[in-house]
Structure formats: C-alpha cells, structure tokens
Design a protein around this motif. Structure first.
Motif, PDB file in Angstrom:
ATOM      1  N   THR A 335       0.824  -1.204   0.000  1.00  0.00           N
ATOM      2  CA  THR A 335       0.000   0.000   0.000  1.00  0.00           C
ATOM      3  C   THR A 335       0.861   1.259   0.000  1.00  0.00           C
ATOM      4  OG1 THR A 335      -1.838  -1.071   1.130  1.00  0.00           O
ATOM      5  CG2 THR A 335      -1.707   1.311   1.307  1.00  0.00           C
ATOM      6  N   PHE A 336       1.808   1.332   0.931  1.00  0.00           N
ATOM      7  CA  PHE A 336       2.653   2.527   1.027  1.00  0.00           C
ATOM      8  C   PHE A 336       3.534   2.695  -0.205  1.00  0.00           C
ATOM      9  CE2 PHE A 336       1.886   2.175   5.700  1.00  0.00           C
ATOM     10  CZ  PHE A 336       1.347   3.450   5.879  1.00  0.00           C
ATOM     11  N   GLU A 337       4.010   1.582  -0.737  1.00  0.00           N
ATOM     12  CA  GLU A 337       4.865   1.654  -1.927  1.00  0.00           C
ATOM     13  C   GLU A 337       4.117   2.276  -3.111  1.00  0.00           C
ATOM     14  OE1 GLU A 337       6.147  -2.300  -2.769  1.00  0.00           O
ATOM     15  OE2 GLU A 337       7.302  -2.501  -0.923  1.00  0.00           O
ATOM     16  N   VAL A 338       2.955   1.702  -3.433  1.00  0.00           N
ATOM     17  CA  VAL A 338       2.200   2.177  -4.587  1.00  0.00           C
ATOM     18  C   VAL A 338       1.698   3.595  -4.350  1.00  0.00           C
ATOM     19  CG1 VAL A 338       0.208   1.753  -6.076  1.00  0.00           C
ATOM     20  CG2 VAL A 338       1.522  -0.170  -5.188  1.00  0.00           C
ATOM     21  N   LEU A 339       1.229   3.867  -3.138  1.00  0.00           N
ATOM     22  CA  LEU A 339       0.690   5.186  -2.808  1.00  0.00           C
ATOM     23  C   LEU A 339       1.736   6.282  -3.025  1.00  0.00           C
ATOM     24  CD1 LEU A 339      -1.815   6.649  -1.519  1.00  0.00           C
ATOM     25  CD2 LEU A 339      -0.549   6.556   0.616  1.00  0.00           C
ATOM     26  N   LEU A 340       2.910   6.094  -2.433  1.00  0.00           N
ATOM     27  CA  LEU A 340       3.968   7.108  -2.554  1.00  0.00           C
ATOM     28  C   LEU A 340       4.515   7.176  -3.977  1.00  0.00           C
ATOM     29  CD1 LEU A 340       5.837   6.467   0.823  1.00  0.00           C
ATOM     30  CD2 LEU A 340       4.334   8.390   0.252  1.00  0.00           C
ATOM     31  N   PHE A 341       4.618   6.021  -4.625  1.00  0.00           N
ATOM     32  CA  PHE A 341       5.142   5.983  -5.994  1.00  0.00           C
ATOM     33  C   PHE A 341       4.305   6.854  -6.934  1.00  0.00           C
ATOM     34  CE2 PHE A 341       5.519   4.242 -10.280  1.00  0.00           C
ATOM     35  CZ  PHE A 341       6.902   4.124 -10.415  1.00  0.00           C
ATOM     36  N   LEU A 342       2.985   6.881  -6.728  1.00  0.00           N
ATOM     37  CA  LEU A 342       2.101   7.607  -7.637  1.00  0.00           C
ATOM     38  C   LEU A 342       1.746   9.016  -7.168  1.00  0.00           C
ATOM     39  CD1 LEU A 342      -0.342   4.727  -8.655  1.00  0.00           C
ATOM     40  CD2 LEU A 342       1.580   5.625  -9.966  1.00  0.00           C
ATOM     41  N   THR A 343       1.551   9.203  -5.849  1.00  0.00           N
ATOM     42  CA  THR A 343       1.085  10.512  -5.379  1.00  0.00           C
ATOM     43  C   THR A 343       2.190  11.559  -5.290  1.00  0.00           C
ATOM     44  OG1 THR A 343       1.287   9.772  -3.077  1.00  0.00           O
ATOM     45  CG2 THR A 343      -0.890   9.631  -4.089  1.00  0.00           C
ATOM     46  N   PHE A 517      16.288   1.355 -12.368  1.00  0.00           N
ATOM     47  CA  PHE A 517      16.770   0.967 -11.036  1.00  0.00           C
ATOM     48  C   PHE A 517      15.912  -0.116 -10.388  1.00  0.00           C
ATOM     49  CE2 PHE A 517      18.888   4.967 -11.734  1.00  0.00           C
ATOM     50  CZ  PHE A 517      20.117   4.809 -11.095  1.00  0.00           C
ATOM     51  N   GLY A 518      14.946  -0.672 -11.151  1.00  0.00           N
ATOM     52  CA  GLY A 518      14.155  -1.800 -10.663  1.00  0.00           C
ATOM     53  C   GLY A 518      13.020  -1.452  -9.730  1.00  0.00           C
ATOM     54  N   LEU A 519      12.778  -0.148  -9.515  1.00  0.00           N
ATOM     55  CA  LEU A 519      11.718   0.240  -8.571  1.00  0.00           C
ATOM     56  C   LEU A 519      10.337  -0.111  -9.109  1.00  0.00           C
ATOM     57  CD1 LEU A 519      10.982   1.661  -5.909  1.00  0.00           C
ATOM     58  CD2 LEU A 519      10.902   3.821  -7.175  1.00  0.00           C
ATOM     59  N   LEU A 520      10.145   0.045 -10.402  1.00  0.00           N
ATOM     60  CA  LEU A 520       8.840  -0.232 -11.014  1.00  0.00           C
ATOM     61  C   LEU A 520       8.447  -1.691 -10.807  1.00  0.00           C
ATOM     62  CD1 LEU A 520       6.835   1.529 -12.628  1.00  0.00           C
ATOM     63  CD2 LEU A 520       7.829   0.592 -14.711  1.00  0.00           C
ATOM     64  N   ASP A 521       9.390  -2.613 -11.027  1.00  0.00           N
ATOM     65  CA  ASP A 521       9.114  -4.040 -10.853  1.00  0.00           C
ATOM     66  C   ASP A 521       8.881  -4.388  -9.383  1.00  0.00           C
ATOM     67  OD1 ASP A 521       9.265  -4.853 -13.539  1.00  0.00           O
ATOM     68  OD2 ASP A 521      11.445  -4.767 -13.469  1.00  0.00           O
ATOM     69  N   GLU A 522       9.647  -3.759  -8.482  1.00  0.00           N
ATOM     70  CA  GLU A 522       9.507  -4.050  -7.057  1.00  0.00           C
ATOM     71  C   GLU A 522       8.166  -3.586  -6.516  1.00  0.00           C
ATOM     72  OE1 GLU A 522      12.712  -2.920  -4.492  1.00  0.00           O
ATOM     73  OE2 GLU A 522      14.227  -3.374  -6.006  1.00  0.00           O
ATOM     74  N   VAL A 523       7.693  -2.433  -6.995  1.00  0.00           N
ATOM     75  CA  VAL A 523       6.438  -1.879  -6.493  1.00  0.00           C
ATOM     76  C   VAL A 523       5.236  -2.633  -7.037  1.00  0.00           C
ATOM     77  CG1 VAL A 523       4.920   0.149  -6.520  1.00  0.00           C
ATOM     78  CG2 VAL A 523       7.361   0.423  -6.058  1.00  0.00           C
ATOM     79  N   PHE A 524       5.225  -2.914  -8.347  1.00  0.00           N
ATOM     80  CA  PHE A 524       4.044  -3.518  -8.965  1.00  0.00           C
ATOM     81  C   PHE A 524       4.163  -5.019  -9.169  1.00  0.00           C
ATOM     82  CE2 PHE A 524       3.750   0.962 -10.096  1.00  0.00           C
ATOM     83  CZ  PHE A 524       2.452   1.236  -9.722  1.00  0.00           C
ATOM     84  N   GLY A 525       5.372  -5.558  -9.062  1.00  0.00           N
ATOM     85  CA  GLY A 525       5.579  -7.001  -9.008  1.00  0.00           C
ATOM     86  C   GLY A 525       4.913  -7.784 -10.101  1.00  0.00           C
ATOM     87  N   SER A 526       4.224  -8.863  -9.677  1.00  0.00           N
ATOM     88  CA  SER A 526       3.620  -9.821 -10.610  1.00  0.00           C
ATOM     89  C   SER A 526       2.560  -9.189 -11.499  1.00  0.00           C
ATOM     90  CB  SER A 526       2.999 -10.987  -9.840  1.00  0.00           C
ATOM     91  OG  SER A 526       2.009 -10.506  -8.954  1.00  0.00           O
ATOM     92  N   LYS A 532       3.083  -7.144 -18.993  1.00  0.00           N
ATOM     93  CA  LYS A 532       4.133  -7.287 -20.001  1.00  0.00           C
ATOM     94  C   LYS A 532       3.901  -8.519 -20.867  1.00  0.00           C
ATOM     95  CE  LYS A 532       7.857  -4.970 -17.447  1.00  0.00           C
ATOM     96  NZ  LYS A 532       9.144  -5.176 -16.718  1.00  0.00           N
ATOM     97  N   ARG A 533       3.510  -9.639 -20.246  1.00  0.00           N
ATOM     98  CA  ARG A 533       3.261 -10.881 -21.004  1.00  0.00           C
ATOM     99  C   ARG A 533       2.124 -10.688 -22.006  1.00  0.00           C
ATOM    100  NH1 ARG A 533       4.361 -13.454 -16.038  1.00  0.00           N
ATOM    101  NH2 ARG A 533       2.129 -13.527 -15.535  1.00  0.00           N
ATOM    102  N   LYS A 534       1.070 -10.006 -21.571  1.00  0.00           N
ATOM    103  CA  LYS A 534      -0.072  -9.764 -22.455  1.00  0.00           C
ATOM    104  C   LYS A 534       0.343  -8.910 -23.657  1.00  0.00           C
ATOM    105  CE  LYS A 534      -3.657 -10.197 -18.925  1.00  0.00           C
ATOM    106  NZ  LYS A 534      -4.675  -9.486 -18.111  1.00  0.00           N
ATOM    107  N   LEU A 535       1.195  -7.892 -23.381  1.00  0.00           N
ATOM    108  CA  LEU A 535       1.661  -7.028 -24.470  1.00  0.00           C
ATOM    109  C   LEU A 535       2.505  -7.813 -25.471  1.00  0.00           C
ATOM    110  CD1 LEU A 535       2.602  -3.775 -22.491  1.00  0.00           C
ATOM    111  CD2 LEU A 535       0.678  -4.085 -24.061  1.00  0.00           C
ATOM    112  N   ARG A 536       3.351  -8.725 -24.958  1.00  0.00           N
ATOM    113  CA  ARG A 536       4.184  -9.539 -25.853  1.00  0.00           C
ATOM    114  C   ARG A 536       3.322 -10.445 -26.736  1.00  0.00           C
ATOM    115  NH1 ARG A 536       7.232 -10.997 -21.125  1.00  0.00           N
ATOM    116  NH2 ARG A 536       8.842  -9.445 -20.705  1.00  0.00           N
TER     117      ARG A 536
END
Length: 540
Positions: A335-343, A517-526, A532-536
């Motif tokens: 929750t805190f990760e996604v919240l701060l990442f976007l707001t 720096f890998g933050l996007l993958d760490e925050v949104f994960g699976s 990404k798989r759907k886009l491929r």
C-alpha cells in the motif's frame, strides 16, 4: 493477497480517477458560466456543510459495512452480512431524511456562520438558498453508501467504481446544462444558477443508486449461493450488530469529514482574519481560490488514497481476524509503496506547473498560482492520512483515528488565524499542513505499537522515490524555463502546451529511472509482469 489488493485498488482507483477527473474538468465550463471566483466561493459555501452532513448521514457506512461483512465472510457466516444489509436500508432511510431536515431547516444559521455575520458580495439569503438546494441529495446518498459497502465487503469493487462514474456524469451533465440554461436562456441570477448546480448532487445520486441495484439483481444468484454455504454458528442480534457497526463507523465518519472539517475551519475563520489585516474586500475571491479552485486540483492525487482505503480495510480486516500478521505486513508494505510511488510525483508536478495549470482550468491569476503551488504537496498528506486511518480500522484500533483527527483539527484551529495574518491566503494552507502532519504522526505511532509495523524496511524505496522526483523536478524546471522564453503561461493555448510538454517529460524521466533501477518491478511485481506478457502476446 498483494495481487488482490492491487487489482481491487486498480478497479476502485480507475473509477475514482475517472470520477475525479470529470469533477475537475467540469469546472472549466462551469467557472466560465457562473463568472469567476466570487461565484465559486458561493458554491463552496453550500457544498462544505453538505459534505459534512452526508458523511454523518451515511455514518461511514461504505467502509464500516465492508469491514463488518468481510469479517463474517472470512469465517463463512454470510447470513450475518445479508441481515445487516437489509436492516441497514431502513436505518439509512431514517438518517438520510433526518440529515436533510436538519440541513434544510438550519440553512440560514449555516449561511450566517459562513459569511461571518456580514453580507459581502452575497447575502445570507443567497447562501441559504444554495445550502437548501444541495440538501436534497442527503435523502438518496445513504442508500448508495450501504450498497457500496455491501459489495466492497464481498471484495467486489466494480459496482462501486461504475456507480461512482455514472453518478458523476449525471451530476455534471445536469449541473452544466442547468447553470447554462439559467444564465443564458432564462437570464437568471448567479445565485439561481449555483443553486441548480448544487441540486445536481441529488440527480447524480439517483443515477448512481440505479446502477448499484442493477448490479445487485444481476449478482443475486451468486450471493444467494453464498448463503447456502453459511455455517449458521454466529448468532448476532440486531442490537449487537449495530453496536459493532457504530464502533466501526464513528472513526469512518471522522475520516470522511476530515477535509470538509478543515475547509469548515477556513469557512468560519478566513473572512474574519482577512478583515483584521485590512483585506476584507479580497476575502470572498481569495476564499473561492482556496476552498474551490485549488482544492479541486489538489484532490485528484488523493483519489488513489481513497481507493486504497476502500480496498485495504476489508482485506486487512480479513487477514487480521485470521491472525495472519505476515500477510498484513505485506499488504501495508504494498500500500505505502504504490501510494507514494504515484502521489508524490503527481503532487510535485502540480506544484511545479502551478501557473499554467491554474490558467488552463480557470484564468491567469497570481494569487491562484501561489496558493496552488503551496497547496499541491498537501495532497501527499491527505493521501497518507486516509491510508493510515484505514489501516487503524483494519487492525481494530479505530479509536485512535478520532484522537488523531481531533488533534490535527485543534492544531488547524489554533494556527489558522495567526498564519493567515502572517501569510494571508497561503497561511490557511500552512495550518492545514501542520494539522494533517500531526494526525499522520499519531497514526503511524499507533500502527507501529499495535501492528508491530515500521516503514523502515521501505526506506530504500522511499529514498529512490524522493531521488527520482528531485531529478524529475530539475528536468521539468529547466524545460519550463526554456519554454517560458517563447510561450506565455498566462494564455490558455500556450499554457496547455507548456503543461503537456513539461508533464510528459517529467513522467518519462520518472518512469525511465524507476524502470532502470528496478523500482517499477519491485512496487508492482507480478501485476506488471502479467501486463508485459499480455503485451508480448499481442505483438506476437
């Protein structure tokens, strides 16, 4: 669990963002129709008390009911939630109608308080008319609230999201059409136009309610199948049920009226403070900028926090009841990760582009720009308060929500007039920031003590978010400086072009850095991997 949290939050966020963006963009034609900041202040005089009344009338129902139903669904006692829903409809009818009668009857008193006993641009009778027009929505909205809470308790966020959007579309369509017809077809007054605009809340509520009941009857077979799986071991009386709901609901009421209470403090003290420093002639227009124009823009990033709060409470409650504290910790981290990442970038970007943004939505205004620039970062505090308060609900420590909010309001009350005297309109924003900061600190201390949760493991990610925003800010400021040589932020077209270029560049820098720096993958994960798989697959 994290996947469900992200999915539920995404659905509610999408609905809330669409609703908020509609609520933001309608102000451009509406502002033009009603004629400026004084009329915007009149609209605010009616809407602030309505927001407080609607929060009290619904008694924090969506979140309180969703928490209650999630709790009993977790132990397969589905009949308890259905019993609550049926009886709650009657309760909501009574509280909604009572709130309508009180607001309608005491409208002259609220109008007098709003104008500080003085008649300036508008009379007490004018404000009374506007308040009474919006009060009719109190009859309908409680029905929507309990139905949304019922769906959210079953972790079904779609109905709430769709009904929110439909409600907003219907409200805005009626608001703009009604105001336009009054002013340009009937040659009516601004007071009549604003009254029609506030009555649009009733029209929107009717449409939102219709959507919810269409969903309910479509899903009734599935809901009835859950009843067949009911264990039937929990014997909860209506008295016991509502005793528990009241305990849940009171903190939700306070959370729901947090922003309106802060606005109410401004409404009751702003004119007086401005008069004491010899600026009485500017008080109405400055109040319109503070409580309507800039507030409409700043509240957009907060919609994410609102969606998180709605999704978080039933999920954390379910995990907490089952004693799965490791899952609770994971949910809070996400929750805190996604919240701060976007707001954070949204608030920073709004502050940096305050001048062209204010010009686009309203008009070129030095005061509007200055207030928006200092007000924009407060969106982060609004979001953090909503989410930390929701966490307290989830871990059954909701009593501290009341304590933290009242302490914050006390700070606001104590400092509002002195800070307005020192910094004029911006002083009210500083008082709000100090009040919210106090409340958030209290909430975090309580969460730390009762849930053994700390933000320390997130320090690296928070540091990266701050660092990326600093880089983004440097890029945006440099680009803005260059564009200012050839484009004027005080004209609509150039201001829009500046905003698009600078915001686009800032977003690109932020997301590229986050990806690198890998933050996007760490925050949104699976969830991100799935996209990404759907886009491929589509490319293939």
């Amino acid at each position: 669990m994290s996947s469900n949290l992200i999915r539920g939050t995404f659905i509610l966020t999408l609905g809330t963002f669409i609703s908020k963006f509609l609520g933001l963009f309608y102000v451009i034609p509406f502002y033009s129709i009603i004629g400026g900041e004084d009329a915007a202040a009149l609209y605010s005089y009616g809407y602030v008390p309505y927001t407080i009344f609607i929060s009290i009338a619904t008694a924090g129902v969506p979140l309180a009911v969703s928490k209650y139903i999630a709790k009993y669904n977790a132990i397969e006692e589905y009949a308890v939630g259905r019993k609550l829903f049926k009886s709650g409809m009657v309760i909501m009818l009574m509280t909604g109608f009572a709130a309508f009668l009180i607001m309608y009857s005491f409208a002259p008193f609220f109008a007098q308080l709003s104008l500080n006993g003085e008649e300036t641009t508008y009379t007490i009778e004018d404000v009374t008319t506007v308040i009474r027009a919006v009060s009719f929505a109190l009859i309908i909205v409680p029905f929507m609230s309990i139905t949304r809470g019922f769906f959210q308790g079953h972790q079904s966020m779609g109905p709430s999201a769709v009904s929110t959007v439909v409600e907003q579309i219907a409200r805005i369509a009626f608001l703009l059409a009604g105001a336009y017809i009054v002013i340009y077809v009937m040659n009516g007054s601004v007071v009549t136009a604003v009254s029609v605009a506030t009555f649009a809340a009733f029209i929107g509520a009717v449409f939102g309610l219709i959507v919810l009941y269409v969903y309910f009857f479509k899903r009734k077979k599935h809901l009835d199948k859950l009843l067949e799986q009911d264990k039937g071991q929990a014997k909860v009386s209506l008295f016991g049920m509502y005793s528990e709901i009241v305990v849940y609901a009171i903190p939700f009421i306070f959370v729901g009226i947090a922003i309106p209470l802060y606005q109410l403090v401004d409404q009751l003290t702003f004119s007086r403070a401005m008069s004491q420093i010899g600026l009485a002639d500017q008080a109405v227009s400055a109040f319109g900028i503070l409580n309507f124009s800039t507030q409409k823009l700043v509240i957009i990033p907060v919609s994410l926090a609102t969606a998180f709060a709605m999704t978080l409470v039933p999920m954390v409650t379910s995990s907490f009841v089952k004693g799965r504290m490791d899952v609770v910790t994971q949910q809070l981290n996400k929750t805190f990760e996604v919240l701060l990442f976007l707001t954070v970038p949204a608030a920073v970007g709004m502050a940096l582009l305050a001048e062209p943004l204010y010009t686009i939505f309203y008009e070129a205004s030095a005061l509007g720009t200055d207030v928006l620039r200092v007000y924009a970062p407060i969106a982060i505090l609004f979001a953090l308060f909503s989410v930390t308060a929701a966490i307290l609900q989830g871990i059954n420590e909701q009593r501290f929500t009341v304590l933290s909010l009242l302490t914050g309001i006390l700070v606001k009350l104590s400092l509002n007039i002195p800070l307005i005297k020192l910094f004029q309109t911006e002083g009210a924003v500083y008082a709000t920031a100090l009040g919210y900061s106090t409340s958030i600190i209290i909430n975090l201390v309580v969460i730390r003590f009762y849930a053994n949760y700390s933000l320390r493991p997130l320090a690296k990610k928070i540091g990266l978010i701050i660092g990326f925003n600093v880089v983004m800010a440097v890029v945006v400021m440099a680009l803005y400086g260059v564009l200012s040589f050839v484009l004027s932020a005080q004209s609509d077209g150039p201001a829009l072009l500046i905003t698009i270029i600078c915001a686009g560049a800032g977003a690109a820098v932020y997301f590229v850095l986050s990806q690198k720096f890998g933050l996007l993958d760490e925050v949104f994960g699976s969830r991100l991997d799935g996209i990404k798989r759907k886009l491929r697959l589509k490319k293939a």
